[in-house]
Write a protein that holds these residues in place. Structure first.
Motif, PDB file in Angstrom:
ATOM      1  N   LYS A 188       8.386  23.236  17.332  1.00 34.96           N
ATOM      2  CA  LYS A 188       8.414  24.439  18.200  1.00 34.96           C
ATOM      3  C   LYS A 188       9.302  25.353  17.459  1.00 34.96           C
ATOM      4  O   LYS A 188       9.302  26.500  17.387  1.00 34.96           O
ATOM      5  N   PHE A 189      10.729  24.747  17.430  1.00 35.31           N
ATOM      6  CA  PHE A 189      11.912  25.475  16.896  1.00 35.31           C
ATOM      7  C   PHE A 189      11.531  26.065  15.504  1.00 35.31           C
ATOM      8  O   PHE A 189      11.749  27.251  15.181  1.00 35.31           O
ATOM      9  N   GLY A 190      10.985  25.209  14.542  1.00 35.89           N
ATOM     10  CA  GLY A 190      10.804  25.809  13.353  1.00 35.89           C
ATOM     11  C   GLY A 190       9.576  26.979  13.190  1.00 35.89           C
ATOM     12  O   GLY A 190       9.727  27.865  12.312  1.00 35.89           O
ATOM     13  N   PHE A 191       8.527  26.682  13.996  1.00 37.59           N
ATOM     14  CA  PHE A 191       7.500  27.578  13.698  1.00 37.59           C
ATOM     15  C   PHE A 191       7.740  28.799  14.503  1.00 37.59           C
ATOM     16  O   PHE A 191       7.066  30.045  14.018  1.00 37.59           O
ATOM     17  N   ILE A 192       8.646  28.843  15.318  1.00 38.68           N
ATOM     18  CA  ILE A 192       8.860  30.296  16.002  1.00 38.68           C
ATOM     19  C   ILE A 192       9.359  31.016  14.750  1.00 38.68           C
ATOM     20  O   ILE A 192       9.035  32.293  14.943  1.00 38.68           O
ATOM     21  N   PHE A 193      10.214  30.844  13.927  1.00 35.24           N
ATOM     22  CA  PHE A 193      10.665  31.748  12.912  1.00 35.24           C
ATOM     23  C   PHE A 193       9.533  32.533  12.094  1.00 35.24           C
ATOM     24  O   PHE A 193       9.224  33.411  11.735  1.00 35.24           O
ATOM     25  N   VAL A 194       8.486  31.549  11.753  1.00 40.27           N
ATOM     26  CA  VAL A 194       7.303  31.975  11.063  1.00 40.27           C
ATOM     27  C   VAL A 194       6.407  32.968  12.091  1.00 40.27           C
ATOM     28  O   VAL A 194       6.133  34.103  11.371  1.00 40.27           O
ATOM     29  N   ALA A 195       6.525  32.762  13.457  1.00 33.19           N
ATOM     30  CA  ALA A 195       5.777  33.758  14.169  1.00 33.19           C
ATOM     31  C   ALA A 195       6.564  35.031  14.463  1.00 33.19           C
ATOM     32  O   ALA A 195       5.792  36.102  14.209  1.00 33.19           O
ATOM     33  N   ILE A 196       7.891  34.981  14.306  1.00 36.41           N
ATOM     34  CA  ILE A 196       8.722  36.192  14.490  1.00 36.41           C
ATOM     35  C   ILE A 196       8.651  36.929  13.338  1.00 36.41           C
ATOM     36  O   ILE A 196       8.242  38.230  13.013  1.00 36.41           O
ATOM     37  N   ILE A 197       8.976  36.258  12.034  1.00 36.27           N
ATOM     38  CA  ILE A 197       8.811  37.137  10.841  1.00 36.27           C
ATOM     39  C   ILE A 197       7.361  37.642  10.436  1.00 36.27           C
ATOM     40  O   ILE A 197       7.137  38.785  10.210  1.00 36.27           O
ATOM     41  N   SER A 198       6.520  36.884  10.655  1.00 39.30           N
ATOM     42  CA  SER A 198       5.074  37.249  10.532  1.00 39.30           C
ATOM     43  C   SER A 198       4.722  38.570  11.434  1.00 39.30           C
ATOM     44  O   SER A 198       4.178  39.241  11.053  1.00 39.30           O
ATOM     45  N   GLY A 199       5.201  38.558  12.515  1.00 38.52           N
ATOM     46  CA  GLY A 199       4.915  39.503  13.604  1.00 38.52           C
ATOM     47  C   GLY A 199       5.480  40.638  13.167  1.00 38.52           C
ATOM     48  O   GLY A 199       4.977  41.902  13.327  1.00 38.52           O
ATOM     49  N   ILE A 200       6.949  40.801  12.758  1.00 38.19           N
ATOM     50  CA  ILE A 200       7.505  41.842  12.008  1.00 38.19           C
ATOM     51  C   ILE A 200       6.654  42.600  10.991  1.00 38.19           C
ATOM     52  O   ILE A 200       6.358  43.715  10.778  1.00 38.19           O
ATOM     53  N   VAL A 201       6.099  41.488   9.795  1.00 38.57           N
ATOM     54  CA  VAL A 201       5.466  42.083   8.959  1.00 38.57           C
ATOM     55  C   VAL A 201       4.149  42.402   9.428  1.00 38.57           C
ATOM     56  O   VAL A 201       3.857  43.714   8.892  1.00 38.57           O
ATOM     57  N   LEU A 202       3.407  42.229  10.465  1.00 35.80           N
ATOM     58  CA  LEU A 202       2.213  42.790  10.798  1.00 35.80           C
ATOM     59  C   LEU A 202       2.331  43.891  11.728  1.00 35.80           C
ATOM     60  O   LEU A 202       1.598  44.868  11.306  1.00 35.80           O
ATOM     61  N   SER A 203       3.534  43.920  12.259  1.00 38.12           N
ATOM     62  CA  SER A 203       3.665  45.287  12.927  1.00 38.12           C
ATOM     63  C   SER A 203       3.999  46.497  12.057  1.00 38.12           C
ATOM     64  O   SER A 203       3.821  47.475  12.406  1.00 38.12           O
ATOM     65  N   ALA A 204       4.444  46.364  10.685  1.00 41.13           N
ATOM     66  CA  ALA A 204       4.876  47.249   9.864  1.00 41.13           C
ATOM     67  C   ALA A 204       3.442  47.564   9.039  1.00 41.13           C
ATOM     68  O   ALA A 204       3.480  48.273   8.003  1.00 41.13           O
ATOM     69  N   GLY A 205       2.351  46.971   9.238  1.00 40.22           N
ATOM     70  CA  GLY A 205       1.120  47.194   8.662  1.00 40.22           C
ATOM     71  C   GLY A 205       0.909  46.221   7.513  1.00 40.22           C
ATOM     72  O   GLY A 205       0.342  46.463   6.446  1.00 40.22           O
ATOM     73  N   GLY A 206       1.648  45.223   7.469  1.00 39.91           N
ATOM     74  CA  GLY A 206       1.631  44.314   6.056  1.00 39.91           C
ATOM     75  C   GLY A 206       0.530  43.169   6.097  1.00 39.91           C
ATOM     76  O   GLY A 206       0.485  42.313   5.139  1.00 39.91           O
ATOM     77  N   GLY A 207      -0.348  43.273   7.198  1.00 39.69           N
ATOM     78  CA  GLY A 207      -1.482  42.353   7.101  1.00 39.69           C
ATOM     79  C   GLY A 207      -2.518  42.758   6.572  1.00 39.69           C
ATOM     80  O   GLY A 207      -2.668  43.997   6.054  1.00 39.69           O
ATOM     81  N   PRO A 208      -3.672  41.821   6.299  1.00 37.07           N
ATOM     82  CA  PRO A 208      -4.892  42.239   5.597  1.00 37.07           C
ATOM     83  C   PRO A 208      -5.356  43.326   6.178  1.00 37.07           C
ATOM     84  O   PRO A 208      -6.030  44.079   5.322  1.00 37.07           O
ATOM     85  N   LYS A 209      -5.500  43.739   7.344  1.00 37.48           N
ATOM     86  CA  LYS A 209      -6.232  44.990   8.213  1.00 37.48           C
ATOM     87  C   LYS A 209      -5.095  46.036   8.384  1.00 37.48           C
ATOM     88  O   LYS A 209      -5.601  46.917   8.758  1.00 37.48           O
ATOM     89  N   GLY A 210      -3.906  45.994   7.661  1.00 38.20           N
ATOM     90  CA  GLY A 210      -2.946  47.120   7.786  1.00 38.20           C
ATOM     91  C   GLY A 210      -2.708  47.503   9.375  1.00 38.20           C
ATOM     92  O   GLY A 210      -2.348  48.488   9.435  1.00 38.20           O
TER      93      GLY A 210
END
Length: 545
Positions: A188-210
């Motif tokens: 749980k503790f390890g993947f929360i970092f992935v979720a948060i960092i990924s969420g920041i990237v996605l909110s900035a339009g860095g995902g496949p769908k922008g």
């Protein structure tokens, strides 16, 4: 005179356990403080990881979806912020008292000792109800998580399979339970970092769908905070507080684990100091990430009419990161299963502690040579698992709403009693001529933290009464009132019944309460071990700076 000096020549008796290395000093009253048939085979690592991972289950991963939908991202963020500040203060109260009195049902026995036996009775049985209800809720959560992949397997089959798994985790040796929970908390503790960092990237339009949904410039940012920050106003905020409190319920379980820890003086401060990690990363920052990436009106959120998925899974899927959506769902599955196992552990120790103070049949105190309290474990696991079959005829989100309302108000009552016990313990300590310097470990936020938590628990219990009488989006009804407030009714019935039975004073007399009964006295080497640990942590912090 310092307590460890005062009783330096008192007989020292080892606890009957082949695995235990710590010693317990026999107090003048003849009571062996913190002694039971349980084994003290858990160390600092186990306690710290259980402290981090104990409350990370259905409340966060799935409940945040219903909170977002009912109240909006800003209300959800503020809800977790308030609930987090309460449990931060409660954890400090637990830390100070668990070092002094590491008892099997911790806060129940503290309430009985420092507040009122009737309140201890009501708290203990209410918490036992909450534990087996939570087992049912986590099993229901597992079914919801697995439905993301398939609907081919009947709900009854999933409940049966993972009920057996939760039973298996709890009937192993205590050390095995600790290791399993360390693995679960690490995941749980390890993947929360992935979720948060990924969420920041996605909110900035860095995902496949922008960004999802598309907004000017291809970036989401705080779009939902601008358009739908608060849904249903103040009543919407109140409606999600049970879910926020339910998500954080479990943080107090370290009070139960302390009785099976080798050296609470070393382990408890470390667990308390880790609380800010769980609060800041998992709940406050996690809810912020969800609020800036997922629309409150998304039909696939848990509690809506679509796939009924976690908002974290919806976040990844909407932006086209399907691999992370599947991995996230798997992590949620592990989290919910782990939380269910912890509830089995907590429920059995609660009823065992009630038995120790004469508020439950003596048979619940019995444990085998591995330290497993079979008579306390069996009813907790059987009732909790059996109750999960309610999910077969109702939707997962509906059952979640019933169960979370029940357990969240039980938790608020428990947090209030922990805070009040801490205040009363300190008052007794002072009234009997002792100083804070005599405490093995003391909270640096006392008394402000204890009073803050107590005040907000009372305010929220009263506020939820208002919501039970005048509910959100529905007409007032007796059925709705009892569905939302039945836990408070149950607590009042338990308290009044116990008060009639036990009679006596309204409060325990703090001038005569035996502060040394059931107390853990530490040998000099245990003080030295805790001090060396503290210095080691400080040195690592300095090096990192």
């Amino acid at each position: 005179m310092d307590d460890k000096t005062e009783y330096a020549d008192t007989a020292i008796q080892p606890v009957a356990s082949g695995e235990q290395t710590a010693e317990v000093v026999k107090t003048p009253s003849g009571d062996y403080g913190a002694d039971s048939n349980l084994h003290r085979s858990l160390g600092s690592r186990h306690l710290s990881m259980i402290a981090i991972g104990s409350s990370i289950g259905m409340g966060l991963w799935l409940g945040s979806g219903t909170s977002l939908m009912k109240a909006g991202p800003a209300s959800m963020f503020l809800g977790y912020l308030l609930a987090g500040s309460i449990i931060f203060a409660v954890s400090h109260s637990i830390g100070e008292m668990a070092v002094m009195y590491p008892l099997p049902s911790g806060y129940v026995q503290w309430t009985n000792k420092f507040v009122d036996p009737a309140a201890g009775f009501a708290l203990g049985w209410a918490y036992w109800f909450a534990f087996f209800i939570s087992i049912a809720n986590e099993l229901q959560g597992i079914c919801t998580v697995l439905s993301f992949w398939t609907h081919a397997v009947p709900i009854a089959a999933w409940v049966s399979i993972f009920w057996v798994v939760i039973v298996g985790v709890n009937i192993g040796a205590v050390r095995w339970f600790g290791e399993i929970e360390v693995v679960g908390a690490t995941i749980k503790f390890g993947f929360i970092f992935v979720a948060i960092i990924s969420g920041i990237v996605l909110s900035a339009g860095g995902g496949p769908k922008g960004g999802y949904p598309p907004v000017p410039g291809g970036s989401m940012g705080f779009e939902f905070w601008k358009t739908t920050p608060f849904i249903n106003g103040f009543k919407g905020f109140l409606s999600i507080m049970p879910t926020c409190c339910f998500a954080l319920s479990g943080s107090e379980y370290t009070a139960l684990v302390a009785a099976e820890t080798k050296n609470p003086l070393r382990s408890m401060p470390r667990a308390v100091s880790a609380i800010w990690i769980r609060l800041s990363l998992f709940y406050i920052l996690g809810s912020l990430i969800v609020g800036i990436n997922v629309s409150p009106k998304d039909p696939n959120l848990f509690g809506a009419f679509g796939t009924n998925a976690s908002p974290f899974v919806v976040m990844f899927r909407n932006d086209g990161v399907d691999a992370l959506a599947h991995i996230m769902n798997a992590i949620i599955f592990v989290s919910v299963l782990s939380a269910g196992a912890i509830n089995g552990f907590g429920g059995s120790r609660t009823i065992l502690g009630l038995s120790q103070i004469g508020m439950a049949p003596k048979i619940f105190q019995k444990a085998d040579s591995w330290g497993r309290p079979w008579y306390a474990l069996a009813p907790t696991l059987l009732i909790g698992g059996g109750l999960a079959y309610v999910n077969i005829s109702e939707t997962g989100a509906t059952v979640f709403g019933w169960f979370s309302n029940l357990t969240s108000l039980f938790s608020l009552f428990g947090w209030a009693m922990i805070s009040l016990s801490h205040i009363r313990m300190r008052a007794a300590w002072k009234a009997q001529g002792r100083t804070p310097g005599d405490l093995p470990w003391k909270s640096w936020i006392f008394p402000y933290g204890a009073y803050w938590a107590l005040a907000w628990c009372v305010i929220l219990i009263v506020a939820e009464f208002y919501l039970a009488v005048w509910p959100l989006h529905t007409a007032p009804s007796a059925k709705g009132f009892f569905r939302n407030y039945i836990s408070v009714v149950a607590i009042l019935v338990l308290y009044i019944g116990a008060k009639c039975y036990y009679r006596g004073r309204r409060w325990v007399n703090i001038t005569t309460v035996d502060l040394d009964e059931s107390r853990r006295f530490y040998a000099d080497n245990e003080y030295e071990e805790a001090e060396m640990r503290k210095k080691s942590i400080f040195k690592r912090m300095v090096r990192s700076v």
